[in-house]
Design a protein around this motif. Sequence first.
Motif, mmCIF file in Angstrom:
data_model
loop_
_atom_site.group_PDB
_atom_site.id
_atom_site.type_symbol
_atom_site.label_atom_id
_atom_site.label_comp_id
_atom_site.label_asym_id
_atom_site.label_seq_id
_atom_site.Cartn_x
_atom_site.Cartn_y
_atom_site.Cartn_z
ATOM 1 N N GLU A 1 -8.071 -3.363 -8.261
ATOM 2 C CA GLU A 1 -6.785 -3.080 -8.033
ATOM 3 C C GLU A 1 -6.453 -1.996 -6.919
ATOM 4 O O GLU A 1 -5.470 -1.851 -6.347
ATOM 5 C CB GLU A 1 -5.890 -2.733 -9.264
ATOM 6 N N SER A 2 -7.625 -1.313 -6.632
ATOM 7 C CA SER A 2 -7.459 -0.486 -5.440
ATOM 8 C C SER A 2 -7.077 -0.783 -4.196
ATOM 9 O O SER A 2 -7.664 -2.093 -3.978
ATOM 10 C CB SER A 2 -8.767 0.493 -5.312
ATOM 11 N N CYS A 3 -5.957 -0.450 -3.576
ATOM 12 C CA CYS A 3 -5.370 -0.993 -2.450
ATOM 13 C C CYS A 3 -6.300 -1.047 -1.462
ATOM 14 O O CYS A 3 -6.035 -1.980 -0.317
ATOM 15 C CB CYS A 3 -3.967 -0.523 -2.103
ATOM 16 N N GLY A 4 -7.280 -0.083 -1.299
ATOM 17 C CA GLY A 4 -8.276 -0.331 -0.111
ATOM 18 C C GLY A 4 -7.890 0.466 1.196
ATOM 19 O O GLY A 4 -8.512 0.619 2.027
ATOM 20 N N GLN A 5 -6.885 1.413 0.789
ATOM 21 C CA GLN A 5 -6.313 2.326 1.930
ATOM 22 C C GLN A 5 -7.212 3.460 1.991
ATOM 23 O O GLN A 5 -8.040 3.695 3.186
ATOM 24 C CB GLN A 5 -4.961 2.739 1.496
ATOM 25 N N CYS A 6 -7.115 4.415 1.010
ATOM 26 C CA CYS A 6 -7.846 5.503 1.187
ATOM 27 C C CYS A 6 -9.505 5.325 0.735
ATOM 28 O O CYS A 6 -9.772 4.985 -0.166
ATOM 29 C CB CYS A 6 -7.402 6.528 0.079
ATOM 30 N N THR A 7 -10.431 6.026 1.539
ATOM 31 C CA THR A 7 -11.734 6.046 1.258
ATOM 32 C C THR A 7 -12.202 6.509 -0.091
ATOM 33 O O THR A 7 -12.720 5.504 -0.775
ATOM 34 C CB THR A 7 -12.355 7.047 2.491
ATOM 35 N N ALA B 1 -11.965 -5.292 0.906
ATOM 36 C CA ALA B 1 -11.312 -5.595 2.063
ATOM 37 C C ALA B 1 -11.797 -5.790 3.260
ATOM 38 O O ALA B 1 -13.076 -5.194 3.453
ATOM 39 C CB ALA B 1 -9.989 -4.352 1.999
ATOM 40 N N GLN C 1 0.835 -1.224 0.071
ATOM 41 C CA GLN C 1 -0.043 0.059 -0.210
ATOM 42 C C GLN C 1 0.704 1.238 -0.073
ATOM 43 O O GLN C 1 1.997 1.275 0.750
ATOM 44 C CB GLN C 1 -0.935 0.021 1.379
ATOM 45 N N ASN D 1 -5.532 7.598 5.780
ATOM 46 C CA ASN D 1 -6.269 6.748 4.661
ATOM 47 C C ASN D 1 -7.669 7.337 4.997
ATOM 48 O O ASN D 1 -8.474 7.021 3.780
ATOM 49 C CB ASN D 1 -6.028 5.406 4.870
ATOM 50 N N CYS D 2 -8.432 7.873 5.785
ATOM 51 C CA CYS D 2 -9.711 8.158 5.643
ATOM 52 C C CYS D 2 -9.973 9.643 4.700
ATOM 53 O O CYS D 2 -11.379 9.545 4.222
ATOM 54 C CB CYS D 2 -10.473 8.332 6.813
ATOM 55 N N ARG D 3 -9.164 10.420 4.632
ATOM 56 C CA ARG D 3 -9.274 11.564 3.664
ATOM 57 C C ARG D 3 -10.417 12.312 4.142
ATOM 58 O O ARG D 3 -10.812 13.200 3.477
ATOM 59 C CB ARG D 3 -9.285 11.160 2.404
ATOM 60 N N ALA E 1 -11.369 -0.962 -9.708
ATOM 61 C CA ALA E 1 -11.988 -1.265 -8.615
ATOM 62 C C ALA E 1 -11.389 -2.517 -7.740
ATOM 63 O O ALA E 1 -11.062 -2.740 -6.678
ATOM 64 C CB ALA E 1 -13.485 -1.551 -8.836
ATOM 65 N N ARG F 1 -11.108 3.527 -2.390
ATOM 66 C CA ARG F 1 -11.621 2.435 -2.160
ATOM 67 C C ARG F 1 -13.111 2.213 -2.395
ATOM 68 O O ARG F 1 -13.580 1.263 -3.157
ATOM 69 C CB ARG F 1 -11.408 2.074 -0.679
ATOM 70 N N GLU F 2 -13.741 3.200 -1.985
ATOM 71 C CA GLU F 2 -15.347 2.914 -2.107
ATOM 72 C C GLU F 2 -15.710 3.654 -3.554
ATOM 73 O O GLU F 2 -16.649 3.070 -4.034
ATOM 74 C CB GLU F 2 -15.961 3.765 -1.051
ATOM 75 N N ARG G 1 -8.254 -6.158 -0.795
ATOM 76 C CA ARG G 1 -7.916 -4.737 -1.080
ATOM 77 C C ARG G 1 -9.428 -4.210 -1.600
ATOM 78 O O ARG G 1 -10.188 -4.959 -1.805
ATOM 79 C CB ARG G 1 -6.806 -4.962 -1.873
ATOM 80 N N GLY G 2 -9.224 -2.868 -2.044
ATOM 81 C CA GLY G 2 -10.742 -2.237 -2.786
ATOM 82 C C GLY G 2 -11.701 -2.297 -1.670
ATOM 83 O O GLY G 2 -11.484 -2.422 -0.472
ATOM 84 N N ASP G 3 -12.325 -2.139 -2.173
ATOM 85 C CA ASP G 3 -13.895 -2.053 -1.220
ATOM 86 C C ASP G 3 -14.402 -3.409 -0.733
ATOM 87 O O ASP G 3 -15.062 -3.629 0.055
ATOM 88 C CB ASP G 3 -14.983 -1.478 -2.022
ATOM 89 N N PHE H 1 -18.661 8.594 0.243
ATOM 90 C CA PHE H 1 -17.706 7.418 -0.243
ATOM 91 C C PHE H 1 -18.045 6.410 1.234
ATOM 92 O O PHE H 1 -18.063 5.250 1.002
ATOM 93 C CB PHE H 1 -16.465 7.730 -0.460
ATOM 94 N N GLN H 2 -17.765 7.109 2.290
ATOM 95 C CA GLN H 2 -17.932 6.165 3.611
ATOM 96 C C GLN H 2 -19.090 5.546 3.794
ATOM 97 O O GLN H 2 -19.036 4.578 4.199
ATOM 98 C CB GLN H 2 -17.371 7.198 4.759
ATOM 99 N N ASN I 1 -20.931 1.957 1.465
ATOM 100 C CA ASN I 1 -21.239 0.494 1.707
ATOM 101 C C ASN I 1 -21.289 0.334 3.133
ATOM 102 O O ASN I 1 -21.147 -0.905 3.653
ATOM 103 C CB ASN I 1 -19.958 -0.158 1.411
#
Lengths: 434, 545
Positions: free
Chosen positions: A340-346, B213, A186, B60-62, A338, A349-350, B209-211, B109-110, B113
């Motif tokens: 390959e997003s590492c899932g770290q930043c909101t 995770a 990440q 990471n939450c931005r 979608a 990720r979403e 990873r991604g949504d 975005f939060q 899901n």
Amino acid sequence: MATLTVTQNFGKGASDLSVYRSLGGYSSLGPRLFDLSQFELIDLVTRSGLRGRGGAGFPTGMKWSFVPRGSGKPVYLVVNADEGEPGTFKDHVLMLEDPHRLIEGMIICGWALGVRSAYIYVRGEFLPAIETLNRALKQAYDAGLLGENIQGTGYSLDIYVHRGAGAYICGEETALINSLEGYKGQPRLKPPFPAVSGAWASPTCVNNVETLMALPWILENGPAAYQALGTPKSGGTKVFSVSGDVKRPGVYEVPMGTPLMELLEGKDLCQGIVGELKGVIPGGSSSPVLTAEEARKANLDYEALAALKTMLGSGAVIAFNTTRDVVGMLASLTRFYAHESCGQCTPCREGTGYADRILKGVVARKGRDGDLEHMLDLAANFSNTTICPLASADAWPIENFIGKFRPEFEKAVAANPGHAAPRLDDDFRPGAFW
Amino acid sequence: MSNSYHMPVLPKPDAKKVTINVDGRDVEVPEGTNLVEALKSIGIATPHFCYHPDLPVAGNCRQCMVETDGPRGMGLAIACYTPVRAGMKVATDLSSEKVKTARKAVMEFQLANHPLDCPICDKAGECSLQDNYMSAGGHTSRMREDIGKLYKGAPEHRHLDAKGQERGGKHLDLGPNVVLDQERCILCDRCVRFMRDVAGSEQLYIAGRGDHAFLSTFPGSELDHEYDLNVTDVCPVGALTGKHFRFRQRVWNLVSTPSIDPTDSLGANITVDHHEGQAWRIMPRRNPEVNRSWIHNETRLAYRKLSENRLAAGLFGKSEVPLPQAASRLGELVRGARKLALVASGHLTLEDNAAILALAQFLGSRAEVFGGSWLAAGKPDNIARSGDPVPNRLGLKLLGIADNLDELTRRAKEFDVLVVAGHDLWKIAPSRAKALEAIPERIVLSSWHDDSVSKATLSVGVRAWAEVRGTMVNCQGRVQMLQAAPILPSPDLEPVWQILSSAGRLGWTSELDAFRFAQGRIPALAGLTYRTIGPMGRILEGVVA
């Protein structure tokens, strides 16, 4: 035939040391390299106009000059061979065809930065390349070109091949370093940048395969000759991996500034488009798409493509003709990001998953009016708000595909007979409450 | 996630101030801190999820984005990872439409899901997602029903991993203390960072990873650590909940009373959360100098004892009598004693121990004070415990009470009346305490039906630690306040100092009288009041080298 600086040994069996040597390989490992001081070498590379070939196009000499001297920590060289962008396959072929040129380039870079240990981070799926590299490394070690005291110069360098575990994001340099260290791949918060605190919190230089492979030629022929091959601001040549609706897809090296259509239609190159050209993705899946009209005006260098609001990227040219469904193309791209997003930043990720689900609905004839605006709004919201540019790399194709081929997307939405129906829950959803 | 480890720089009380421009106003903020803390210091709250002052910054939450000036003009940056620079320009959502939009987008975005199950979620009422939605979101959902959420709590997500452990799905049992509701997790990775960087035992990780995770324990292992319930505090949403509190109370009903960890001499700062006369949970109260934001599981579960096995009456031997009757009997025995042994306790406040000293002073040579504890001190764990189970051991020492319980057992035959307060001697060391049974009148002041009560000739129920106002001195030499929570099991219960004050006719009417007496014995306390001690406590000068 244009001058080739990287791919000149293709098809000659240069993965074998003796063949590579007979073609003039490793000739720089003598006074030509070791008589240069670190500063002279970095200055030479700066003058050559060489820019990072991995996608961002950052001037290589400047990148090297950021690595601090005498920090008391070892300096690491990491080769980014985690080539994962859809449409890009040049590094794989480069490593298969000419692994010794990469090793020679690494020795040159290692000398410039005082590197003792270097790593080649290879995408996990590239097994043939990994085997080729390991064979080449063994030959080089046996010939005394690597290891302790290279050819009696007192300089020592060890090179290790590290196999990645299959994440696109590990092509981002800080994610690559995390992965190399054994952590989850990440991206890290920056600063500190890898040049100051990278692998094992030590100064680290991360370079692309092709960048390093250009070094032996630059050293042999001088920086001015390399610079002269390209445009004033984008020096040298660039290797392109061309795929899609062209007669002869493959890996081609052309000087910077070559017109895009010459690459696609040139006699020694791709030999023309199959069918009628509809658009071109010029620099890998994340670069904004060009319409056929724009593609005819485009030159292949950093500045010309930036003027067309796209980018040279990794040099992955994907041409497509009028029979192709751009909605489906974009859907496969959003699915890729979608996934390959590492899932770290909101936002990434979403957002990438959200946009993908909307487009999936459109492809499945379940689109609704407003879906395209929704996607564009999401894309605008998740780009430039994250640690690394992966979200932006998803947003650019979304914005440009929808922007440039809007009628087709609208047609896809209209394919749903109920596309204009109001939201099911509009009447029982009190806006003030939820 | 990596070896790069960035603890947030928090404002120190004596930090130099620099001037920055926030929303067009020049303000002074502490130098070197991150913008979240700097803005907080001038009263601007920044919404955030992943940032926690006592955890490494993850960024990471931005959610905490602000605009700052850089080489390319004003641009978005996360406030939690942007250090304050003299002269910098900052625009928050108060002045920047861009910041407002960006925060609103992150909020959307939060929630993309995240289930809308607030009515059945335990975190509702103290949920960052709810708070931040109200302050930074406020959008109407655009999520279409047929696009749907990636609902990780659906039954089809439940599966057995390679080692036969259940994963995915709702109310997933992570270990002996913590339950995970996967679908509510917003992947801020605070719990992962807590376990890795504070607890020092990496037991949680974010897999995938991604949504798609998800938070998980490692295959074949569970979340089991003596500090693991802290992950339920750092969890900004209702994903991680403690089994001890899950579904017990709605948090908006709870009233918090600040207090001090009664189980350890570091005196971790806590609140006792109660509702209608019952304590429902103990939460850590942030004190950067003491326990930061953490408390030990034993501390957290100490509230249970407040309603278990309580001694809410007096006992003549085994027969129960009303408290006032027991208290007056105590007074008669004490005043009529030929030779009285008073045992002070490090489990009681300075005020209670001051009353013991005052009573001894009143009785003159007829009374002798003993103190200390048979509980041995262990090693500090550098999280929220010093390892010494006697919370006020240092306070006792400062009052001049020696650690001489063994002397008391040796000389037990000299005394005819023994008064033990807040100290279960017969439980801690039954064999040593047996010698005390030679004293004919054994009076025990205790909050619980404990072993000492069963050996006593007269027992008087007293208020427990959470029900008294007073002070304790922790192992750092910091005097800290306990406040009284209104959770008495019986309205007649009095604190120890009050019973002893009546017994010795001291005429004390409040704990302040007792505190004043303690100030007379401890010079370092001079000049302090309950108000100046404050919620964070005060270091007593020269007490600990």
